[in-house]
Design a protein around this motif. Structure first.
Motif, PDB file in Angstrom:
ATOM      1  N   VAL A  58       0.834  -1.202   0.000  1.00 61.61           N
ATOM      2  CA  VAL A  58       0.000   0.000   0.000  1.00 61.61           C
ATOM      3  C   VAL A  58       0.870   1.253   0.000  1.00 61.61           C
ATOM      4  O   VAL A  58       1.759   1.410   0.835  1.00 61.61           O
ATOM      5  CB  VAL A  58      -0.971   0.007   1.193  1.00 61.61           C
ATOM      6  N   GLY A  59       0.611   2.149  -0.956  1.00 67.92           N
ATOM      7  CA  GLY A  59       1.344   3.405  -1.041  1.00 67.92           C
ATOM      8  C   GLY A  59       2.539   3.329  -1.968  1.00 67.92           C
ATOM      9  O   GLY A  59       2.981   2.259  -2.374  1.00 67.92           O
ATOM     10  N   HIS A  60       3.057   4.497  -2.311  1.00 67.07           N
ATOM     11  CA  HIS A  60       4.193   4.623  -3.226  1.00 67.07           C
ATOM     12  C   HIS A  60       5.497   4.257  -2.523  1.00 67.07           C
ATOM     13  O   HIS A  60       5.667   4.534  -1.336  1.00 67.07           O
ATOM     14  CB  HIS A  60       4.270   6.069  -3.733  1.00 67.07           C
ATOM     15  N   LYS A  61       6.402   3.643  -3.251  1.00 68.20           N
ATOM     16  CA  LYS A  61       7.721   3.322  -2.702  1.00 68.20           C
ATOM     17  C   LYS A  61       8.397   4.626  -2.294  1.00 68.20           C
ATOM     18  O   LYS A  61       8.475   5.564  -3.063  1.00 68.20           O
ATOM     19  CB  LYS A  61       8.566   2.587  -3.728  1.00 68.20           C
ATOM     20  N   GLY A  62       8.887   4.679  -1.066  1.00 65.71           N
ATOM     21  CA  GLY A  62       9.503   5.899  -0.569  1.00 65.71           C
ATOM     22  C   GLY A  62      10.943   5.745  -0.149  1.00 65.71           C
ATOM     23  O   GLY A  62      11.695   6.715  -0.096  1.00 65.71           O
ATOM     24  N   LYS A 103      15.573  12.216  -0.526  1.00 65.84           N
ATOM     25  CA  LYS A 103      16.577  13.118   0.055  1.00 65.84           C
ATOM     26  C   LYS A 103      15.948  14.003   1.131  1.00 65.84           C
ATOM     27  O   LYS A 103      16.523  14.181   2.207  1.00 65.84           O
ATOM     28  CB  LYS A 103      17.205  13.970  -1.045  1.00 65.84           C
ATOM     29  N   ARG A 104      14.749  14.547   0.835  1.00 67.12           N
ATOM     30  CA  ARG A 104      14.048  15.375   1.828  1.00 67.12           C
ATOM     31  C   ARG A 104      13.743  14.579   3.105  1.00 67.12           C
ATOM     32  O   ARG A 104      13.761  15.123   4.200  1.00 67.12           O
ATOM     33  CB  ARG A 104      12.750  15.939   1.246  1.00 67.12           C
ATOM     34  N   ALA A 105      13.447  13.284   2.922  1.00 64.46           N
ATOM     35  CA  ALA A 105      13.119  12.434   4.068  1.00 64.46           C
ATOM     36  C   ALA A 105      14.363  11.878   4.754  1.00 64.46           C
ATOM     37  O   ALA A 105      14.255  11.218   5.793  1.00 64.46           O
ATOM     38  CB  ALA A 105      12.224  11.282   3.609  1.00 64.46           C
ATOM     39  N   GLY A 106      15.537  12.105   4.154  1.00 67.13           N
ATOM     40  CA  GLY A 106      16.778  11.622   4.744  1.00 67.13           C
ATOM     41  C   GLY A 106      16.977  10.118   4.601  1.00 67.13           C
ATOM     42  O   GLY A 106      17.599   9.496   5.460  1.00 67.13           O
ATOM     43  N   VAL A 107      16.430   9.545   3.526  1.00 68.60           N
ATOM     44  CA  VAL A 107      16.549   8.097   3.297  1.00 68.60           C
ATOM     45  C   VAL A 107      17.059   7.844   1.882  1.00 68.60           C
ATOM     46  O   VAL A 107      17.067   8.745   1.044  1.00 68.60           O
ATOM     47  CB  VAL A 107      15.189   7.382   3.498  1.00 68.60           C
ATOM     48  N   GLU A 108      17.485   6.620   1.619  1.00 69.34           N
ATOM     49  CA  GLU A 108      17.846   6.200   0.270  1.00 69.34           C
ATOM     50  C   GLU A 108      16.576   5.734  -0.436  1.00 69.34           C
ATOM     51  O   GLU A 108      15.752   5.040   0.170  1.00 69.34           O
ATOM     52  CB  GLU A 108      18.861   5.053   0.316  1.00 69.34           C
ATOM     53  N   PRO A 109      16.404   6.090  -1.729  1.00 68.16           N
ATOM     54  CA  PRO A 109      15.176   5.714  -2.429  1.00 68.16           C
ATOM     55  C   PRO A 109      15.089   4.237  -2.795  1.00 68.16           C
ATOM     56  O   PRO A 109      13.995   3.720  -3.023  1.00 68.16           O
ATOM     57  CB  PRO A 109      15.213   6.570  -3.690  1.00 68.16           C
ATOM     58  N   GLY A 110      16.219   3.548  -2.840  1.00 71.68           N
ATOM     59  CA  GLY A 110      16.210   2.159  -3.304  1.00 71.68           C
ATOM     60  C   GLY A 110      16.303   2.131  -4.816  1.00 71.68           C
ATOM     61  O   GLY A 110      16.481   3.156  -5.469  1.00 71.68           O
TER      62      GLY A 110
END
Length: 121
Positions: A58-62, A103-110
């Motif tokens: 459920v939801g977009h990959k983040g 980047k805004r969330a401070g994570v790697e997108p995968g």
């Protein structure tokens, strides 16, 4: 309805006899809520397949490791000829918007998101 769209320049479709039948397809549409992958030419559904998704669909990959399927318009840009999975095709995730959001969330997108059949099929 959660729908992902993958843009495909050309795609060969497997016939039920296992041979390849060339048939034009200009869009691969994934309906996550129905767990359905459809191949379209114009507005016509040429083929439809039941599909499996990650453990958390459920939801977009983040971010990397969230086990989600990207939602949006992507390109199927290359096929992995030596994959252990049947007809493994790469999805052009992440795009520039995905990278910026991560980047805004401070994570790697995968990345390395693939559409494929079952292992060894």
């Amino acid at each position: 309805m959660q729908t992902s769209r993958f843009v495909v320049p050309i795609l060969a479709i497997l016939s039920s006899a296992g041979g390849v039948r060339a048939e034009p397809v200009d869009l691969v549409r994934v309906d996550k809520s129905e767990r359905r992958l459809e191949l379209l030419f114009g507005d016509k559904v040429v083929r439809s397949y039941a599909m499996a998704l990650g453990a958390n669909p459920v939801g977009h990959k983040g971010r990397e490791g969230d086990e989600r399927t990207p939602e949006g318009r992507y390109v199927l840009d290359w096929r992995h000829p030596e994959s252990g999975y049947y007809r493994s095709v790469h999805i052009s995730y992440p795009n520039a918007d995905d990278v910026a959001a991560a980047k805004r969330a401070g994570v790697e997108p995968g990345g390395m998101i693939m559409i494929h059949g079952q292992p060894g099929a």
